[in-house]
Motif scaffolding. Structure first.
Motif, PDB file in Angstrom:
ATOM      1  N   VAL A 102      17.286  18.849  64.765  1.00 20.49           N
ATOM      2  CA  VAL A 102      16.382  18.213  65.714  1.00 20.49           C
ATOM      3  C   VAL A 102      17.007  16.871  66.068  1.00 20.49           C
ATOM      4  O   VAL A 102      16.946  15.910  65.302  1.00 20.49           O
ATOM      5  CB  VAL A 102      14.973  18.012  65.117  1.00 20.49           C
ATOM      6  N   GLY A 103      17.660  16.820  67.222  1.00 19.19           N
ATOM      7  CA  GLY A 103      18.371  15.620  67.631  1.00 19.19           C
ATOM      8  C   GLY A 103      18.711  15.676  69.106  1.00 19.19           C
ATOM      9  O   GLY A 103      18.459  16.683  69.785  1.00 19.19           O
ATOM     10  N   THR A 104      19.291  14.618  69.599  1.00 21.80           N
ATOM     11  CA  THR A 104      19.696  14.561  71.002  1.00 21.80           C
ATOM     12  C   THR A 104      20.870  15.507  71.256  1.00 21.80           C
ATOM     13  O   THR A 104      21.561  15.942  70.325  1.00 21.80           O
ATOM     14  CB  THR A 104      20.124  13.138  71.381  1.00 21.80           C
ATOM     15  N   ASP A 105      21.113  15.790  72.531  1.00 18.74           N
ATOM     16  CA  ASP A 105      22.267  16.636  72.883  1.00 18.74           C
ATOM     17  C   ASP A 105      23.576  16.023  72.395  1.00 18.74           C
ATOM     18  O   ASP A 105      24.489  16.738  71.990  1.00 18.74           O
ATOM     19  CB  ASP A 105      22.331  16.833  74.407  1.00 18.74           C
ATOM     20  N   VAL A 129      17.841  22.286  57.545  1.00 21.77           N
ATOM     21  CA  VAL A 129      17.242  21.649  58.717  1.00 21.77           C
ATOM     22  C   VAL A 129      17.550  20.157  58.634  1.00 21.77           C
ATOM     23  O   VAL A 129      17.352  19.531  57.586  1.00 21.77           O
ATOM     24  CB  VAL A 129      15.720  21.873  58.781  1.00 21.77           C
ATOM     25  N   VAL A 130      18.059  19.590  59.727  1.00 23.13           N
ATOM     26  CA  VAL A 130      18.300  18.154  59.824  1.00 23.13           C
ATOM     27  C   VAL A 130      17.456  17.603  60.970  1.00 23.13           C
ATOM     28  O   VAL A 130      17.514  18.124  62.089  1.00 23.13           O
ATOM     29  CB  VAL A 130      19.785  17.836  60.097  1.00 23.13           C
ATOM     30  N   THR A 131      16.666  16.569  60.692  1.00 18.91           N
ATOM     31  CA  THR A 131      15.961  15.883  61.774  1.00 18.91           C
ATOM     32  C   THR A 131      16.516  14.473  61.923  1.00 18.91           C
ATOM     33  O   THR A 131      17.017  13.875  60.975  1.00 18.91           O
ATOM     34  CB  THR A 131      14.438  15.819  61.548  1.00 18.91           C
ATOM     35  N   SER A 132      16.415  13.951  63.162  1.00 23.89           N
ATOM     36  CA  SER A 132      16.981  12.645  63.465  1.00 23.89           C
ATOM     37  C   SER A 132      16.115  11.960  64.512  1.00 23.89           C
ATOM     38  O   SER A 132      15.012  12.420  64.826  1.00 23.89           O
ATOM     39  CB  SER A 132      18.434  12.801  63.953  1.00 23.89           C
ATOM     40  N   PHE A 133      16.608  10.860  65.051  1.00 29.32           N
ATOM     41  CA  PHE A 133      15.952  10.167  66.160  1.00 29.32           C
ATOM     42  C   PHE A 133      16.239  10.966  67.423  1.00 29.32           C
ATOM     43  O   PHE A 133      17.376  11.053  67.863  1.00 29.32           O
ATOM     44  CB  PHE A 133      16.518   8.750  66.257  1.00 29.32           C
ATOM     45  N   CYS A 146       9.679  22.976  61.229  1.00 31.97           N
ATOM     46  CA  CYS A 146       8.669  23.211  60.194  1.00 31.97           C
ATOM     47  C   CYS A 146       8.717  24.652  59.681  1.00 31.97           C
ATOM     48  O   CYS A 146       8.638  24.901  58.469  1.00 31.97           O
ATOM     49  CB  CYS A 146       7.282  22.880  60.727  1.00 31.97           C
ATOM     50  N   ARG A 147       8.854  25.587  60.586  1.00 30.15           N
ATOM     51  CA  ARG A 147       8.903  27.006  60.191  1.00 30.15           C
ATOM     52  C   ARG A 147      10.104  27.273  59.282  1.00 30.15           C
ATOM     53  O   ARG A 147       9.997  27.969  58.260  1.00 30.15           O
ATOM     54  CB  ARG A 147       8.967  27.877  61.439  1.00 30.15           C
ATOM     55  N   LEU A 148      11.253  26.719  59.652  1.00 25.52           N
ATOM     56  CA  LEU A 148      12.463  26.965  58.871  1.00 25.52           C
ATOM     57  C   LEU A 148      12.412  26.258  57.516  1.00 25.52           C
ATOM     58  O   LEU A 148      12.879  26.806  56.501  1.00 25.52           O
ATOM     59  CB  LEU A 148      13.694  26.519  59.669  1.00 25.52           C
ATOM     60  N   VAL A 149      11.822  25.069  57.469  1.00 26.99           N
ATOM     61  CA  VAL A 149      11.670  24.374  56.188  1.00 26.99           C
ATOM     62  C   VAL A 149      10.695  25.140  55.298  1.00 26.99           C
ATOM     63  O   VAL A 149      10.952  25.323  54.096  1.00 26.99           O
ATOM     64  CB  VAL A 149      11.197  22.919  56.406  1.00 26.99           C
ATOM     65  N   ARG A 150       9.600  25.610  55.863  1.00 28.28           N
ATOM     66  CA  ARG A 150       8.664  26.428  55.077  1.00 28.28           C
ATOM     67  C   ARG A 150       9.334  27.691  54.547  1.00 28.28           C
ATOM     68  O   ARG A 150       8.980  28.195  53.485  1.00 28.28           O
ATOM     69  CB  ARG A 150       7.453  26.824  55.930  1.00 28.28           C
ATOM     70  N   GLY A 151      10.303  28.192  55.312  1.00 25.55           N
ATOM     71  CA  GLY A 151      11.009  29.407  54.914  1.00 25.55           C
ATOM     72  C   GLY A 151      12.078  29.177  53.867  1.00 25.55           C
ATOM     73  O   GLY A 151      12.778  30.128  53.480  1.00 25.55           O
ATOM     74  N   GLY A 152      12.235  27.938  53.424  1.00 34.49           N
ATOM     75  CA  GLY A 152      13.167  27.678  52.328  1.00 34.49           C
ATOM     76  C   GLY A 152      14.392  26.863  52.675  1.00 34.49           C
ATOM     77  O   GLY A 152      15.241  26.617  51.806  1.00 34.49           O
ATOM     78  N   ALA A 179       8.170  12.295  59.189  1.00 33.19           N
ATOM     79  CA  ALA A 179       6.813  12.249  58.644  1.00 33.19           C
ATOM     80  C   ALA A 179       5.962  13.399  59.183  1.00 33.19           C
ATOM     81  O   ALA A 179       5.121  13.953  58.464  1.00 33.19           O
ATOM     82  CB  ALA A 179       6.165  10.906  58.967  1.00 33.19           C
ATOM     83  N   PHE A 180       6.183  13.773  60.435  1.00 33.26           N
ATOM     84  CA  PHE A 180       5.485  14.912  61.033  1.00 33.26           C
ATOM     85  C   PHE A 180       5.842  16.184  60.268  1.00 33.26           C
ATOM     86  O   PHE A 180       4.955  16.966  59.877  1.00 33.26           O
ATOM     87  CB  PHE A 180       5.879  15.036  62.501  1.00 33.26           C
ATOM     88  N   VAL A 181       7.142  16.405  60.055  1.00 36.05           N
ATOM     89  CA  VAL A 181       7.587  17.625  59.371  1.00 36.05           C
ATOM     90  C   VAL A 181       7.071  17.638  57.935  1.00 36.05           C
ATOM     91  O   VAL A 181       6.610  18.672  57.438  1.00 36.05           O
ATOM     92  CB  VAL A 181       9.122  17.735  59.412  1.00 36.05           C
ATOM     93  N   THR A 182       7.112  16.502  57.270  1.00 37.98           N
ATOM     94  CA  THR A 182       6.610  16.410  55.898  1.00 37.98           C
ATOM     95  C   THR A 182       5.117  16.691  55.836  1.00 37.98           C
ATOM     96  O   THR A 182       4.641  17.410  54.947  1.00 37.98           O
ATOM     97  CB  THR A 182       6.914  15.018  55.309  1.00 37.98           C
TER      98      THR A 182
END
Length: 273
Positions: A102-105, A129-133, A146-152, A179-182
């Motif tokens: 989850v990041g910019t192009d 899964v990596v999230t960023s600004f 979220c789905r992929l993190v829940r999946g392990g 914080a949203f994903v958590t």
């Protein structure tokens, strides 16, 4: 303010001067002219300069162009981001693992250029899964993460900053997205960037300097100052960005910066008169 700076001389003896960007040397595209003057004075004195930002939404090439336009005259080896630290970690410790980012192009392309196996988010599972600004954030991206993190999937984040300062105020940053994903998954990410050990290790390796030879200038207690306090790097807070005098007074003694200045203007005056 009750904070008293110690003797200034040890700060002059450092060899590597690390600068946060947003809130420290500029706000958005509003440059602090005294920051340019101070950095030029350091270079003229034979000191090494490194610009380090937790903002992983852009690449080194972007920051070279931006800092050049603002008047800082950087070279590519003077710039490092939390995205660089995260990529290096993935290459060294998670080689070949599939990643949904989850990041910019720009950040996605940077990952691809470094041969990291990238997913679209439509897959049934992911290794990481990596999230960023992400200023291109959509609900679909959050849902996929979220789905992929829940999946392990292992959950990583490039940096923990909650807000990014701009010339028009604060905007939500990587920490707010994490914080949203958590909140949705119950999983807290492993963070990179400041204040984490991987950042200091990468700086030491890239520059050849030890922690004792460095100091860092920044505007956030929980990232810029914390990376110094946790890892033996002299930490200098400037009050030109996110942190206020009251925040410093409220901080525990162990979390307080080694020095506090209103801005880099006062630091330059102390250094060079």
């Amino acid at each position: 303010m009750n904070f008293q700076n110690p003797a200034f001389a040890p700060l002059k003896d450092k060899e590597l001067y690390i600068f946060d960007m947003d809130g420290t040397i500029y706000l958005g595209f509003q440059v602090f002219p005294f920051a340019i003057r101070f950095i030029n004075n350091l270079r003229a004195a034979g000191k090494r300069v490194l610009f380090f930002t937790n903002n992983a939404s852009h690449t080194t090439a972007y920051y070279v162009e931006k800092l050049t336009k603002l008047g800082f005259s950087p070279t590519p080896d003077e710039i490092m981001t939390s995205g660089d630290v995260t990529i290096e970690y993935l290459k060294r410790h998670r080689a070949g693992k599939s990643v949904y980012l989850v990041g910019t192009d720009e950040l996605v392309e940077n990952f691809r250029e470094n041969k990291i196996p990238m997913l679209t988010g439509k897959e049934a599972s992911a290794d990481i899964v990596v999230t960023s600004f992400d200023t291109t954030l959509t609900y679909e991206k959050l849902d996929n993460a979220c789905r992929l993190v829940r999946g392990g999937a292992e959950y990583l984040s490039t940096h923990p900053d909650f807000n990014c300062p701009t010339e028009t105020g604060f905007i939500p940053d990587s920490g707010a997205i994490a914080a949203f994903v958590t909140a949705s998954t119950g999983k807290t990410p492993t963070y990179f960037g400041k204040p984490y050990r991987e950042t200091i290790e990468m700086i030491c390796e890239a520059t050849g300097f030890s922690c004792e030879q460095m100091c860092i200038f920044g505007d956030r207690l929980y990232t810029d100052i914390a990376v110094g306090k946790r890892h033996g790097v002299t930490a200098v807070l400037v009050l030109s960005g996110e942190t206020t005098e009251q925040d410093v007074e409220n901080a525990a003694e162990k979390d307080r910066p080694d020095y506090v200045f209103p801005s880099l203007d006062e630091v330059d005056q102390q250094f060079f008169g």
